[in-house]
Design a protein around this motif. Structure first.
Motif, PDB file in Angstrom:
ATOM      1  N   LYS A  31       0.812  -1.217   0.000  1.00  0.00           N
ATOM      2  CA  LYS A  31       0.000   0.000   0.000  1.00  0.00           C
ATOM      3  C   LYS A  31       0.849   1.274   0.000  1.00  0.00           C
ATOM      4  O   LYS A  31       0.568   2.211  -0.743  1.00  0.00           O
ATOM      5  CB  LYS A  31      -0.941  -0.007   1.206  1.00  0.00           C
ATOM      6  CG  LYS A  31      -2.029  -1.070   1.142  1.00  0.00           C
ATOM      7  CD  LYS A  31      -2.948  -0.993   2.344  1.00  0.00           C
ATOM      8  CE  LYS A  31      -4.049  -2.049   2.271  1.00  0.00           C
ATOM      9  NZ  LYS A  31      -4.931  -2.006   3.473  1.00  0.00           N
ATOM     10  N   LYS A  32       1.881   1.312   0.846  1.00  0.00           N
ATOM     11  CA  LYS A  32       2.696   2.525   0.960  1.00  0.00           C
ATOM     12  C   LYS A  32       4.180   2.181   0.999  1.00  0.00           C
ATOM     13  O   LYS A  32       4.602   1.287   1.748  1.00  0.00           O
ATOM     14  CB  LYS A  32       2.324   3.308   2.228  1.00  0.00           C
ATOM     15  CG  LYS A  32       0.922   3.916   2.212  1.00  0.00           C
ATOM     16  CD  LYS A  32       0.803   5.004   1.162  1.00  0.00           C
ATOM     17  CE  LYS A  32      -0.590   5.614   1.126  1.00  0.00           C
ATOM     18  NZ  LYS A  32      -0.729   6.643   0.080  1.00  0.00           N
ATOM     19  N   TYR A  61      -0.043  -2.864  11.889  1.00  0.00           N
ATOM     20  CA  TYR A  61       0.053  -2.799  10.431  1.00  0.00           C
ATOM     21  C   TYR A  61       1.014  -3.872   9.905  1.00  0.00           C
ATOM     22  O   TYR A  61       1.996  -4.220  10.569  1.00  0.00           O
ATOM     23  CB  TYR A  61       0.538  -1.417   9.989  1.00  0.00           C
ATOM     24  CG  TYR A  61      -0.417  -0.306  10.350  1.00  0.00           C
ATOM     25  CD1 TYR A  61      -1.569  -0.079   9.592  1.00  0.00           C
ATOM     26  CD2 TYR A  61      -0.193   0.503  11.459  1.00  0.00           C
ATOM     27  CE1 TYR A  61      -2.458   0.929   9.929  1.00  0.00           C
ATOM     28  CE2 TYR A  61      -1.076   1.516  11.807  1.00  0.00           C
ATOM     29  CZ  TYR A  61      -2.203   1.723  11.042  1.00  0.00           C
ATOM     30  OH  TYR A  61      -3.089   2.707  11.376  1.00  0.00           O
ATOM     31  N   LYS A  62       0.724  -4.367   8.699  1.00  0.00           N
ATOM     32  CA  LYS A  62       1.620  -5.320   8.048  1.00  0.00           C
ATOM     33  C   LYS A  62       2.797  -4.540   7.475  1.00  0.00           C
ATOM     34  O   LYS A  62       2.614  -3.663   6.630  1.00  0.00           O
ATOM     35  CB  LYS A  62       0.870  -6.078   6.952  1.00  0.00           C
ATOM     36  CG  LYS A  62      -0.272  -6.933   7.478  1.00  0.00           C
ATOM     37  CD  LYS A  62      -1.074  -7.563   6.346  1.00  0.00           C
ATOM     38  CE  LYS A  62      -2.248  -8.373   6.897  1.00  0.00           C
ATOM     39  NZ  LYS A  62      -3.088  -8.941   5.810  1.00  0.00           N
ATOM     40  N   THR A  63       3.977  -4.880   7.937  1.00  0.00           N
ATOM     41  CA  THR A  63       5.143  -4.036   7.694  1.00  0.00           C
ATOM     42  C   THR A  63       6.277  -4.825   7.052  1.00  0.00           C
ATOM     43  O   THR A  63       6.452  -6.017   7.331  1.00  0.00           O
ATOM     44  CB  THR A  63       5.630  -3.420   9.028  1.00  0.00           C
ATOM     45  OG1 THR A  63       4.521  -2.828   9.702  1.00  0.00           O
ATOM     46  CG2 THR A  63       6.665  -2.346   8.786  1.00  0.00           C
ATOM     47  N   ASP A 140       0.809  -9.234   1.271  1.00  0.00           N
ATOM     48  CA  ASP A 140       0.089  -8.020   1.653  1.00  0.00           C
ATOM     49  C   ASP A 140       0.914  -7.206   2.647  1.00  0.00           C
ATOM     50  O   ASP A 140       1.285  -7.706   3.712  1.00  0.00           O
ATOM     51  CB  ASP A 140      -1.261  -8.375   2.274  1.00  0.00           C
ATOM     52  CG  ASP A 140      -2.210  -9.008   1.275  1.00  0.00           C
ATOM     53  OD1 ASP A 140      -2.157  -8.626   0.090  1.00  0.00           O
ATOM     54  OD2 ASP A 140      -2.993  -9.894   1.676  1.00  0.00           O
ATOM     55  N   ASP A 142       1.160  -3.183   4.400  1.00  0.00           N
ATOM     56  CA  ASP A 142       0.632  -1.830   4.568  1.00  0.00           C
ATOM     57  C   ASP A 142       1.720  -0.784   4.365  1.00  0.00           C
ATOM     58  O   ASP A 142       1.525   0.205   3.653  1.00  0.00           O
ATOM     59  CB  ASP A 142       0.017  -1.666   5.963  1.00  0.00           C
ATOM     60  CG  ASP A 142      -1.221  -2.524   6.162  1.00  0.00           C
ATOM     61  OD1 ASP A 142      -2.055  -2.558   5.241  1.00  0.00           O
ATOM     62  OD2 ASP A 142      -1.353  -3.159   7.223  1.00  0.00           O
ATOM     63  N   PHE A 143       2.891  -1.019   4.994  1.00  0.00           N
ATOM     64  CA  PHE A 143       3.993  -0.068   4.898  1.00  0.00           C
ATOM     65  C   PHE A 143       5.291  -0.808   4.601  1.00  0.00           C
ATOM     66  O   PHE A 143       5.696  -1.700   5.352  1.00  0.00           O
ATOM     67  CB  PHE A 143       4.170   0.713   6.210  1.00  0.00           C
ATOM     68  CG  PHE A 143       3.047   1.654   6.523  1.00  0.00           C
ATOM     69  CD1 PHE A 143       2.987   2.909   5.922  1.00  0.00           C
ATOM     70  CD2 PHE A 143       2.045   1.287   7.408  1.00  0.00           C
ATOM     71  CE1 PHE A 143       1.946   3.776   6.211  1.00  0.00           C
ATOM     72  CE2 PHE A 143       1.007   2.148   7.703  1.00  0.00           C
ATOM     73  CZ  PHE A 143       0.947   3.397   7.101  1.00  0.00           C
ATOM     74  N   GLU A 269       0.041   6.987   9.497  1.00  0.00           N
ATOM     75  CA  GLU A 269      -1.357   6.561   9.553  1.00  0.00           C
ATOM     76  C   GLU A 269      -2.233   7.490   8.718  1.00  0.00           C
ATOM     77  O   GLU A 269      -3.189   7.045   8.078  1.00  0.00           O
ATOM     78  CB  GLU A 269      -1.840   6.531  10.996  1.00  0.00           C
ATOM     79  CG  GLU A 269      -1.293   5.358  11.808  1.00  0.00           C
ATOM     80  CD  GLU A 269      -1.871   5.299  13.208  1.00  0.00           C
ATOM     81  OE1 GLU A 269      -2.094   4.173  13.698  1.00  0.00           O
ATOM     82  OE2 GLU A 269      -2.085   6.368  13.817  1.00  0.00           O
ATOM     83  N   LEU A 272      -2.093   6.440   5.043  1.00  0.00           N
ATOM     84  CA  LEU A 272      -2.911   5.274   4.737  1.00  0.00           C
ATOM     85  C   LEU A 272      -4.388   5.645   4.692  1.00  0.00           C
ATOM     86  O   LEU A 272      -5.142   5.191   3.836  1.00  0.00           O
ATOM     87  CB  LEU A 272      -2.684   4.185   5.779  1.00  0.00           C
ATOM     88  CG  LEU A 272      -2.993   2.738   5.359  1.00  0.00           C
ATOM     89  CD1 LEU A 272      -2.186   2.347   4.138  1.00  0.00           C
ATOM     90  CD2 LEU A 272      -2.730   1.796   6.516  1.00  0.00           C
ATOM     91  N   GLU A 273      -4.813   6.526   5.591  1.00  0.00           N
ATOM     92  CA  GLU A 273      -6.198   6.968   5.612  1.00  0.00           C
ATOM     93  C   GLU A 273      -6.543   7.767   4.371  1.00  0.00           C
ATOM     94  O   GLU A 273      -7.637   7.658   3.818  1.00  0.00           O
ATOM     95  CB  GLU A 273      -6.453   7.808   6.874  1.00  0.00           C
ATOM     96  CG  GLU A 273      -6.438   6.988   8.150  1.00  0.00           C
ATOM     97  CD  GLU A 273      -6.447   7.856   9.390  1.00  0.00           C
ATOM     98  OE1 GLU A 273      -6.495   9.099   9.245  1.00  0.00           O
ATOM     99  OE2 GLU A 273      -6.413   7.301  10.497  1.00  0.00           O
ATOM    100  N   GLU A 276      -7.201   5.369   1.570  1.00  0.00           N
ATOM    101  CA  GLU A 276      -8.450   4.644   1.720  1.00  0.00           C
ATOM    102  C   GLU A 276      -9.651   5.573   1.587  1.00  0.00           C
ATOM    103  O   GLU A 276     -10.728   5.149   1.265  1.00  0.00           O
ATOM    104  CB  GLU A 276      -8.464   3.920   3.084  1.00  0.00           C
ATOM    105  CG  GLU A 276      -7.382   2.829   3.168  1.00  0.00           C
ATOM    106  CD  GLU A 276      -7.280   2.241   4.571  1.00  0.00           C
ATOM    107  OE1 GLU A 276      -7.864   2.840   5.505  1.00  0.00           O
ATOM    108  OE2 GLU A 276      -6.636   1.211   4.746  1.00  0.00           O
TER     109      GLU A 276
END
Length: 276
Positions: A31-32, A61-63, A140, A142-143, A269, A272-273, A276
Motif C-alpha cells: 500500500k505505501k 500494520y503489516k510491515t 500483503d 501496509d507499509f 497513519e 494510509l487513511e 483509503e
C-alpha cells in the motif's frame, strides 16, 4: 507549448517517469512505500528504518523492510536474521520474517558469508534493488520501508524512479551541517516529485544516567529552526543510548523501548487513511 503531436513537455516528462517504473510481482500488494534517506552516511538510517517498521508493526500494520543499502546492509543483523535464500513455486524470493512478523529482504541474506564484500558497479547494484521489488513475493503489506544508502547516487535514483515511493523520511544528526545534509535529500526528492514527510534527528541528545535530564553532547541542534524554515515536520528525536546499540547488535531491534516515533506513526497513519 504543445508540439506537433499535441503533447506538452510536462506530458513527456510524466511519460518518461512512468516508463522507469518496475511492476511488483502479482503476489505483492504494497500500500505505501516510504524511503529512509540522508545526504551522508553514518547518521543512523538503518536504525530509523528499524524503529519505524517496528513502531508501525506494533500498531497492527503489516510491515516490511527492503534493505537497499546493498554494499553496507545492516538490517538483517539488527533483527537477528541470518542466511535465507529460498524461492516459492513461482520462483519468487520469500522475504525473511522477524520475530514480530516484519518481512525483510536484504542482500546479506543471499550471500554465502555475511562479511563477503559486494564489489559491484552501480548499474548492477541498482538492478538488485529492482529485483527486490519485482522478484520477491511480499504478499500483503501496509507499509514498506526502504533503507537507502547515503547520498544521491544510483540506488536512491533507482528507488525513486522504479518504485512507487509515497514519501521520504530524512535522517539527520545535530553534530553535522544540518542544512547541507537535509537539503541534498530534499532537493533530490523535489526533483523526483516525491513528498518529504519530515525529519528524524538521531543522536539528538543523551539522558543523564543520574538525573535523566537531556545532555546535548554535540551542542545545540539546529534542526527545529531549519525544519521550520522549510515547512517540515520533526517526526522524532532519538537519543544516543548504549542500550539501543546493544539491542541492535544482539538482533533485538524490536525490543527497543520506542517512544520517540509517535509523530512519525501519526503522519504515516494519515497517509494510509488518505489512500483509503
Amino acid at each position: 507549448m504543445a508540439n506537433g503531436h499535441g503533447k506538452k513537455p510536462e506530458d513527456f516528462k510524466k511519460q518518461m517517469e512512468e516508463n522507469f517504473k518496475v511492476a511488483p510481482s502479482e503476489f505483492s500488494h504494497v500500500k505505501k512505500v516510504i524511503g529512509i534517506v540522508s545526504g551522508k552516511g553514518g547518521v543512523g538510517k538503518s536504525l530509523v528504518t528499524g524503529l519505524s517498521a517496528s513502531a508501525m508493526n506494533k500498531k497492527g500494520y503489516k510491515t516490511a523492510i527492503m534493505d537497499a543499502d546493498i554494499t553496507g546492509p545492516s538490517i538483517p543483523k539488527m533483527f537477528g536474521i541470518g542466511k535465507a535464500n529460498y524461492a516459492d513455486e513461482n520462483q519468487l524470493l520469500i522475504p525473511a520474517s522477524s520475530e514480530g512478523g516484519i518481512k525483510i529482504m536484504s542482500l546479506n541474506m543471499l550471500m554465502e558469508n555475511e562479511t563477503d564484500p559486494v564489489v559491484w558497479r552501480g548499474p548492477v547494484i541498482a538492478g538488485i534493488v529492482k529485483q527486490f521489488w519485482s522478484d520477491v513475493n511480499w504478499g500483503d503489506v501496509d507499509f514498506m520501508f526502504v533503507d537507502m544508502p547515503p547520498g544521491t547516487g544510483d540506488v536512491p535514483l533507482t528507488v525513486f524512479q522504479s518504485l512507487p515511493v509515497d514519501g521520504i523520511i530524512v535522517v539527520s544528526t545535530p553534530q553535522e551541517l544540518v542544512e547541507m545534509i537535509v537539503e541534498k535529500a530534499i532537493n533530490m526528492a523535489n526533483m523526483m516529485n516525491i513528498p518529504v514527510l519530515g525529519v528524524v534527528e538521531n543522536m539528538s541528545y543523551m539522558k543523564c544516567p543520574h538525573c535523566g535530564e537531556p545532555i546535548n553532547i554535540f551542542g545545540e541542534s539546529g534542526i527545529e529552526k531549519y525544519a521550520a524554515s522549510k515547512g517540515l515536520d520533526i517526526l522524532g528525536r532519538i537519543p544516543l543510548d548504549p542500550a539501543v546499540a546493544g539491542l541492535c547488535d544482539a538482533g533485538k531491534a524490536e525490543d527497543i523501548e520506542n517512544e520517540y516515533m509517535d509523530s512519525l506513526v501519526y503522519v504515516l497513519e494519515g497517509l494510509l487513511e488518505d489512500k483509503e
